[in-house]
Design an enzyme around this catalytic site. Structure first.
Site, PDB file in Angstrom:
ATOM      1  N   TRP A  37       0.841  -1.199   0.000  1.00  0.00           N
ATOM      2  CA  TRP A  37       0.000   0.000   0.000  1.00  0.00           C
ATOM      3  C   TRP A  37       0.876   1.248   0.000  1.00  0.00           C
ATOM      4  O   TRP A  37       1.943   1.271   0.622  1.00  0.00           O
ATOM      5  CB  TRP A  37      -0.921   0.023   1.213  1.00  0.00           C
ATOM      6  CG  TRP A  37      -2.307  -0.450   0.917  1.00  0.00           C
ATOM      7  CD1 TRP A  37      -3.422   0.325   0.754  1.00  0.00           C
ATOM      8  CD2 TRP A  37      -2.751  -1.802   0.747  1.00  0.00           C
ATOM      9  NE1 TRP A  37      -4.520  -0.465   0.498  1.00  0.00           N
ATOM     10  CE2 TRP A  37      -4.136  -1.772   0.482  1.00  0.00           C
ATOM     11  CE3 TRP A  37      -2.108  -3.040   0.781  1.00  0.00           C
ATOM     12  CZ2 TRP A  37      -4.885  -2.920   0.265  1.00  0.00           C
ATOM     13  CZ3 TRP A  37      -2.844  -4.187   0.571  1.00  0.00           C
ATOM     14  CH2 TRP A  37      -4.223  -4.122   0.310  1.00  0.00           C
ATOM     15  N   TRP A  47       0.636   4.797   1.097  1.00  0.00           N
ATOM     16  CA  TRP A  47       1.067   5.594   2.248  1.00  0.00           C
ATOM     17  C   TRP A  47       1.522   4.707   3.389  1.00  0.00           C
ATOM     18  O   TRP A  47       2.326   5.124   4.217  1.00  0.00           O
ATOM     19  CB  TRP A  47       0.041   6.649   2.629  1.00  0.00           C
ATOM     20  CG  TRP A  47      -1.194   6.301   3.392  1.00  0.00           C
ATOM     21  CD1 TRP A  47      -1.924   5.166   3.338  1.00  0.00           C
ATOM     22  CD2 TRP A  47      -1.864   7.179   4.321  1.00  0.00           C
ATOM     23  NE1 TRP A  47      -3.013   5.268   4.165  1.00  0.00           N
ATOM     24  CE2 TRP A  47      -3.003   6.491   4.772  1.00  0.00           C
ATOM     25  CE3 TRP A  47      -1.620   8.461   4.790  1.00  0.00           C
ATOM     26  CZ2 TRP A  47      -3.896   7.052   5.697  1.00  0.00           C
ATOM     27  CZ3 TRP A  47      -2.514   9.021   5.698  1.00  0.00           C
ATOM     28  CH2 TRP A  47      -3.628   8.321   6.141  1.00  0.00           C
ATOM     29  N   GLY A  92      -7.045   8.062   2.589  1.00  0.00           N
ATOM     30  CA  GLY A  92      -6.583   7.119   3.593  1.00  0.00           C
ATOM     31  C   GLY A  92      -7.591   6.889   4.698  1.00  0.00           C
ATOM     32  O   GLY A  92      -7.617   5.821   5.305  1.00  0.00           O
ATOM     33  N   ASP A 124     -10.674   6.001   4.926  1.00  0.00           N
ATOM     34  CA  ASP A 124     -11.632   5.443   3.971  1.00  0.00           C
ATOM     35  C   ASP A 124     -13.100   5.620   4.355  1.00  0.00           C
ATOM     36  O   ASP A 124     -13.935   5.955   3.526  1.00  0.00           O
ATOM     37  CB  ASP A 124     -11.394   3.936   3.804  1.00  0.00           C
ATOM     38  CG  ASP A 124      -9.965   3.593   3.474  1.00  0.00           C
ATOM     39  OD1 ASP A 124      -9.091   4.455   3.601  1.00  0.00           O
ATOM     40  OD2 ASP A 124      -9.713   2.441   3.097  1.00  0.00           O
ATOM     41  N   TRP A 173     -12.310   4.242  10.934  1.00  0.00           N
ATOM     42  CA  TRP A 173     -12.172   5.663  10.654  1.00  0.00           C
ATOM     43  C   TRP A 173     -13.361   6.513  11.086  1.00  0.00           C
ATOM     44  O   TRP A 173     -13.460   7.678  10.717  1.00  0.00           O
ATOM     45  CB  TRP A 173     -11.881   5.913   9.167  1.00  0.00           C
ATOM     46  CG  TRP A 173     -10.522   5.461   8.752  1.00  0.00           C
ATOM     47  CD1 TRP A 173     -10.213   4.393   7.955  1.00  0.00           C
ATOM     48  CD2 TRP A 173      -9.259   6.046   9.112  1.00  0.00           C
ATOM     49  NE1 TRP A 173      -8.847   4.271   7.801  1.00  0.00           N
ATOM     50  CE2 TRP A 173      -8.238   5.270   8.501  1.00  0.00           C
ATOM     51  CE3 TRP A 173      -8.889   7.154   9.887  1.00  0.00           C
ATOM     52  CZ2 TRP A 173      -6.877   5.581   8.634  1.00  0.00           C
ATOM     53  CZ3 TRP A 173      -7.532   7.444  10.027  1.00  0.00           C
ATOM     54  CH2 TRP A 173      -6.563   6.665   9.407  1.00  0.00           C
ATOM     55  N   GLU A 198      -4.127  -2.350  14.372  1.00  0.00           N
ATOM     56  CA  GLU A 198      -4.366  -1.442  13.251  1.00  0.00           C
ATOM     57  C   GLU A 198      -4.867  -0.090  13.766  1.00  0.00           C
ATOM     58  O   GLU A 198      -4.448   0.968  13.295  1.00  0.00           O
ATOM     59  CB  GLU A 198      -5.390  -2.085  12.310  1.00  0.00           C
ATOM     60  CG  GLU A 198      -5.663  -1.338  11.043  1.00  0.00           C
ATOM     61  CD  GLU A 198      -6.670  -2.060  10.160  1.00  0.00           C
ATOM     62  OE1 GLU A 198      -6.954  -1.548   9.067  1.00  0.00           O
ATOM     63  OE2 GLU A 198      -7.192  -3.130  10.563  1.00  0.00           O
TER      64      GLU A 198
END
Length: 490
Positions: free
Chosen positions: A57, A59, A196, A198, A400, A443
């Site tokens: 990926w 970034w 990023g 998402d 997110w 994560e």
């Protein structure tokens, strides 16, 4: 005090969380972070995780290189060189570089969905390599500069900066030219995956215009590895797929649609994506920070840094003019289709603290918003949440929509230190390291309790923990205390 239920807008907490993360054993943390990065290394690059994210990926690799430089500056250079090797002819760096050894059903959207080598041919997609067709935030020049600083002799000996500099220049040119869809000097995103963040609630309003792809058009491989309560909903995923499909079927063109501006003798004016085009403050703040990094890289190469400094100033002026909201005390996203700012508050709106030269009134307002009731950094939560704690869409578990992410907090720690907020930066550094240790390099984490969510042994969490362990501020730029076998020599 008990934290609020997952989907409720929380009351303001006046005391720290009731279950603070215990102090990390730094030596153990360093050893475990090294283990994660060694395990996730594929020989030329690092996967975010072998299960949920089995490819490279964009970034992620930038953040991973920032941590890898403390283990092996050479491996950190290779990480970025591998990614830049997949750059398209128009300058874009795709957000995924696919590993052909990974089965197609291991991740969706897979290479046979994006069809980059054919659908992206007119945009200069590589012929012998499959990638996605969208992009991610431009952290790469900053990462390249930090990797160079760690071992300048190795960097000069390999010609690292000389090789990556023209590619990074082309990458920024793509963003500032092809992606200035609003005509105001800022780069725009054309898909929620591009900034990023998402699944941010900031995208809910623009996404509501998008007709979702039917459920039969795709199979979500992410739910094989993550809890549905942590991941985007099927409705949102259907909209993501629709946008990506439409972009692919337009040949990944950013300007014009219908005839795509390709009719001989006819000029099609720049127009936003028919359904989704947004100027995001986080993306543009990172573009400005990386433009300043390009100026330093140019200086190191004996080139003229002035064009990069000029572009950084122009981008900063556009950021203030188009995305600053004094009433909100932060930067907001601009919906180019609707022609107005979006009211939702995300952590992206605080990342311009990274940008040199902001007016003092803006810096003070951003710091106040970060510490205030909407984000509660250092007052109600130890880590910066990804979304407004008081927002109607806040969910401290879902991707997110509220959880704290390590890359965002690494950026905020750097921003606070740049603003002279040393005490706050030190506290955030400690909180991030404690959360990384307690969550097994999750994560992301619950912003109240730092409980790990998503996948574990996540590469950028381990990498950025290594970077924070190396010391505060610029003290860590020249530090690498462990050299992988055979990789520290020129």
């Amino acid at each position: 005090m008990t934290p609020p239920p997952p989907t409720a807008a929380p009351a303001v907490l006046r005391t720290p969380p009731s279950a603070p993360v215990p102090p990390a054993d730094r030596r153990t943390l360093r050893r475990e972070a090294r283990r994660v990065l060694l395990r996730n290394w594929t020989g030329a690059a690092t996967v975010p995780s072998h299960g949920l994210y089995p490819h490279q990926w964009s970034w992620d690799s930038a953040f991973i290189a920032i941590g890898l430089r403390h283990l092996s500056p050479l491996r950190a250079q290779r990480e970025l060189e591998t990614l830049l090797g997949a750059q398209w002819g128009d300058g874009r760096i795709p957000h995924i570089v696919f590993n052909p050894a990974v089965p197609l059903d291991a991740y969706f959207p897979s290479p046979d969905f994006w069809r980059s080598s054919t659908a992206g041919a007119d945009a200069g997609a590589p012929r012998g390599l499959e990638t996605s067709g969208i992009v991610q935030p431009p952290v790469h020049a900053l990462a390249a500069l930090l990797v160079h600083r760690t071992d300048p002799a190795l960097s000069h000996g390999r010609g690292f900066l000389a090789r990556v500099y023209p590619r990074l220049v082309a990458w920024h040119r793509y963003l500032t030219a092809q992606r200035d869809l609003g005509g105001g000097g800022l780069a725009a995103i054309v898909h929620p995956w591009e900034p990023g963040m998402d699944n941010s609630p900031c995208w809910d309003r623009p996404l509501s215009r998008v007709e979702p792809a039917p459920p039969t058009a795709f199979r979500r491989a992410d739910l094989d590895h993550g809890a549905a309560a942590d991941r985007p909903t099927d409705l949102d995923y259907g909209r993501y797929v629709r946008l990506a499909t439409d972009y692919r079927d337009r040949g990944y063109r950013d300007r014009g649609y219908g005839d795509g501006g390709t009719t001989p003798g006819k000029t099609t004016p720049a127009t936003p994506h028919p359904a989704f085009a947004v100027e995001d403050p986080g993306v543009n703040a990172l573009l400005i920070a990386s433009e300043h990094a390009l100026a330093e890289i140019a200086t190191a190469l004996g080139a003229d840094p002035a064009p990069h400094r000029h572009r950084a100033r122009a981008l900063t002026a556009a950021l203030l003019e188009r995305l600053w909201d004094p009433a909100a005390g932060q930067f907001l996203c601009r919906d180019l289709v609707a022609g107005k700012l979006l009211p939702d508050r995300s952590a992206a709106g605080l990342l311009p603290l990274l940008v040199p030269g902001l007016p003092r009134t803006v810096v003070r307002a951003l710091l106040g918003t970060a510490r205030g009731t909407h984000f509660g950094l250092g007052t109600t939560v130890p880590l910066l949440p990804s979304y407004d704690l008081r927002g109607p869409a806040f969910d401290r578990y879902r991707y997110w929509r509220g959880p704290a992410w390590f890359n965002v907090n690494w950026l905020m720690e750097r921003a606070l230190r740049r603003c002279g907020e040393t005490t706050a930066a030190d506290a955030l550094r400690t909180a991030a390291l404690d959360a990384a240790a307690a969550s097994n390099f999750a994560e992301y984490v619950d912003p109240y309790t730092a409980e790990g969510r998503g996948t574990r042994d996540f590469s950028w969490t381990a990498a950025l923990a290594l970077d924070l362990l190396a010391g505060p501020g610029r003290d860590r730029d020249n530090h690498h205390d462990t050299v992988l076998d055979g990789e520290g020599q020129r």
